[in-house]
Write a protein that holds these residues in place. Structure first.
Motif, mmCIF file in Angstrom:
data_model
loop_
_atom_site.group_PDB
_atom_site.id
_atom_site.type_symbol
_atom_site.label_atom_id
_atom_site.label_comp_id
_atom_site.label_asym_id
_atom_site.label_seq_id
_atom_site.Cartn_x
_atom_site.Cartn_y
_atom_site.Cartn_z
ATOM 1 N N MET A 195 0.873 -1.107 0.163
ATOM 2 C CA MET A 195 -0.043 -0.053 0.101
ATOM 3 C C MET A 195 0.799 1.233 0.036
ATOM 4 O O MET A 195 2.066 1.087 0.340
ATOM 5 C CB MET A 195 -0.975 0.098 1.358
ATOM 6 C CG MET A 195 -1.954 -1.236 1.077
ATOM 7 S SD MET A 195 -3.101 -0.978 2.711
ATOM 8 C CE MET A 195 -4.277 -2.217 2.394
ATOM 9 N N THR A 206 -4.651 1.395 -1.686
ATOM 10 C CA THR A 206 -4.743 -0.017 -0.934
ATOM 11 C C THR A 206 -4.094 -1.222 -1.893
ATOM 12 O O THR A 206 -4.054 -2.142 -1.382
ATOM 13 C CB THR A 206 -6.148 -0.550 -0.687
ATOM 14 O OG1 THR A 206 -6.848 -0.453 -1.830
ATOM 15 C CG2 THR A 206 -6.744 0.714 0.500
ATOM 16 N N ASP A 208 -4.273 -4.177 -4.106
ATOM 17 C CA ASP A 208 -5.400 -5.316 -3.874
ATOM 18 C C ASP A 208 -5.665 -6.162 -2.623
ATOM 19 O O ASP A 208 -6.237 -6.968 -2.479
ATOM 20 C CB ASP A 208 -4.957 -6.550 -5.023
ATOM 21 C CG ASP A 208 -5.536 -6.152 -6.605
ATOM 22 O OD1 ASP A 208 -5.825 -5.058 -6.721
ATOM 23 O OD2 ASP A 208 -5.267 -7.071 -7.261
ATOM 24 N N TYR A 211 -10.460 -3.899 -1.483
ATOM 25 C CA TYR A 211 -11.293 -3.189 -2.370
ATOM 26 C C TYR A 211 -12.526 -3.716 -2.264
ATOM 27 O O TYR A 211 -12.799 -4.837 -1.579
ATOM 28 C CB TYR A 211 -10.677 -3.096 -3.723
ATOM 29 C CG TYR A 211 -10.456 -4.765 -4.255
ATOM 30 C CD1 TYR A 211 -11.515 -5.302 -4.665
ATOM 31 C CD2 TYR A 211 -9.127 -5.232 -4.249
ATOM 32 C CE1 TYR A 211 -11.220 -6.815 -5.209
ATOM 33 C CE2 TYR A 211 -9.086 -6.457 -4.602
ATOM 34 C CZ TYR A 211 -10.067 -7.365 -5.258
ATOM 35 O OH TYR A 211 -9.765 -8.634 -5.685
ATOM 36 N N LEU A 250 -9.912 5.731 1.431
ATOM 37 C CA LEU A 250 -9.123 4.527 1.063
ATOM 38 C C LEU A 250 -9.368 4.692 -0.627
ATOM 39 O O LEU A 250 -10.494 4.944 -1.066
ATOM 40 C CB LEU A 250 -9.758 3.175 1.504
ATOM 41 C CG LEU A 250 -9.688 2.514 2.449
ATOM 42 C CD1 LEU A 250 -10.607 1.526 2.862
ATOM 43 C CD2 LEU A 250 -8.530 2.436 3.415
ATOM 44 N N CYS A 252 -9.014 2.594 -3.712
ATOM 45 C CA CYS A 252 -8.707 1.266 -4.040
ATOM 46 C C CYS A 252 -8.513 0.848 -5.364
ATOM 47 O O CYS A 252 -8.986 1.550 -6.091
ATOM 48 C CB CYS A 252 -9.984 0.441 -3.367
ATOM 49 S SG CYS A 252 -10.360 0.523 -1.608
ATOM 50 N N SER A 253 -7.924 -0.499 -5.998
ATOM 51 C CA SER A 253 -7.332 -0.845 -6.968
ATOM 52 C C SER A 253 -8.482 -1.439 -7.870
ATOM 53 O O SER A 253 -7.815 -1.638 -9.076
ATOM 54 C CB SER A 253 -6.126 -1.399 -6.984
ATOM 55 O OG SER A 253 -4.972 -0.386 -6.507
ATOM 56 N N ASN A 259 -13.288 4.664 -0.966
ATOM 57 C CA ASN A 259 -14.147 3.675 0.196
ATOM 58 C C ASN A 259 -13.762 4.372 1.326
ATOM 59 O O ASN A 259 -12.608 5.048 1.826
ATOM 60 C CB ASN A 259 -13.810 2.404 -0.110
ATOM 61 C CG ASN A 259 -14.351 1.738 -1.385
ATOM 62 O OD1 ASN A 259 -15.374 1.581 -1.615
ATOM 63 N ND2 ASN A 259 -13.277 1.844 -2.424
#
Length: 302
Positions: A195, A206, A208, A211, A250, A252-253, A259
């Motif tokens: 991260m 983040t 993976d 998510y 967050l 995310c990917s 998030n």
């Protein structure tokens, strides 16, 4: 706590595209570009989310703008031209950091002059050899696409060349001038997962490790490397305790970019429940378990 229910495929559901378009994107500022494969969204704190909704992976790369340079966190699927796209979004020098070495995150590494990845034997091997047509063919079938890929994309030649790269370590600082990104090693999904923590801007990228979707903790093969549920739980516990109290976002990917930080603790509790055999699951035809929770799922071996 087991379940006798059976499902066909714990990873790729037959109706996966029915979730598209995702409503959360309606709240974000979309940036119009000439590239039809990607959707680009302006996020708080000088960050662009670069989303690929046309493929099952729904991967999201991030262009993080700094004073001296920009960081591209991952280079996507290699289906659309992300190199051209990011250079249309900024005139800064762009360096790539890979969240890990899985194919959907390193697709256009080879086009960039500076790439960095966590020092891990599987990651080093993957970037040194790339991915072959044979290895990627199942990810280039029509069933994987929700929209027509670019005209210059050919499934029969889809591959990822090797690239040169530098190595990152836990605690390293990626300095963009006016912002600093701290590398946090978060193994579990893969041994090389990281991260990036933007402490000043209270953002956690983040990769993976988390998510809103199915978190993969079932890998044990050369193509993906090896997942480990106990190590995964420890990574989430460390992030929940040490980082989450200090972030607002967050990023995310996969699936949806923005998030709530509390979801890291929810994922930590979910993995603990799985290890304690207190969570219900379904088993698919290949012998994978799918545990469904509120807002995400976890895939493990049966």
């Amino acid at each position: 706590m087991s379940s006798m229910d059976k499902m066909k495929d714990a990873v790729v559901g037959s109706n996966w595209a029915s979730a598209l378009p995702r409503k959360s994107y309606e709240k974000l500022e979309r940036i119009e570009t000439t590239n039809e494969w990607f959707e680009v969204y302006q996020l708080p704190k000088d960050v662009y989310a670069i989303y690929e909704p046309g493929h099952f992976q729904e991967v999201i790369s991030y262009l993080i703008i700094g004073e001296k340079k920009a960081i591209l966190l991952d280079t996507g699927m290699g289906i659309g031209n992300i190199y051209e796209l990011v250079h249309s979004l900024t005139d800064k020098e762009i360096e790539v950091v890979n969240s890990h070495s899985h194919f959907d995150h390193i697709g256009e590494n080879y086009k960039f002059s500076k790439i960095s990845i966590f020092e891990d034997s599987n990651a080093i091997n993957t970037l040194t050899k790339g991915y072959t047509v044979e290895e990627l063919k199942e990810h280039a079938t029509n069933l994987m696409f929700a929209k027509v890929p670019p005209k210059d994309f050919l499934a029969e030649t889809y591959m990822m060349p090797p690239c040169e790269f530098d190595l990152l370590h836990d605690g390293d600082i990626v300095d963009l001038g006016n912002r600093k990104l701290k590398v946090i090693h978060t193994p579990g999904h893969s041994s090389d997962s990281i991260m990036l923590h933007d402490e000043e801007n209270r953002i956690l990228f983040t990769g993976d490790t988390f998510y809103p979707g199915a978190l993969y903790a079932h890998f044990d093969e050369p193509f993906y490397g090896k997942s480990n549920l106990e190590i995964y739980l420890n990574s989430l516990r460390n992030i929940a305790n040490d980082v989450v109290p200090h972030i607002d976002y967050l990023y995310c990917s996969h699936n949806e970019p923005v998030n709530e930080p509390r979801l890291v603790e929810e994922a930590m509790k979910a993995l603990q429940a799985i290890l304690d055999q207190k969570a219900s699951y379904q088993v698919d035809e290949s012998g994978l378990r799918r545990y469904d929770f509120d807002g995400f799922a976890v895939i493990t071996k049966d």
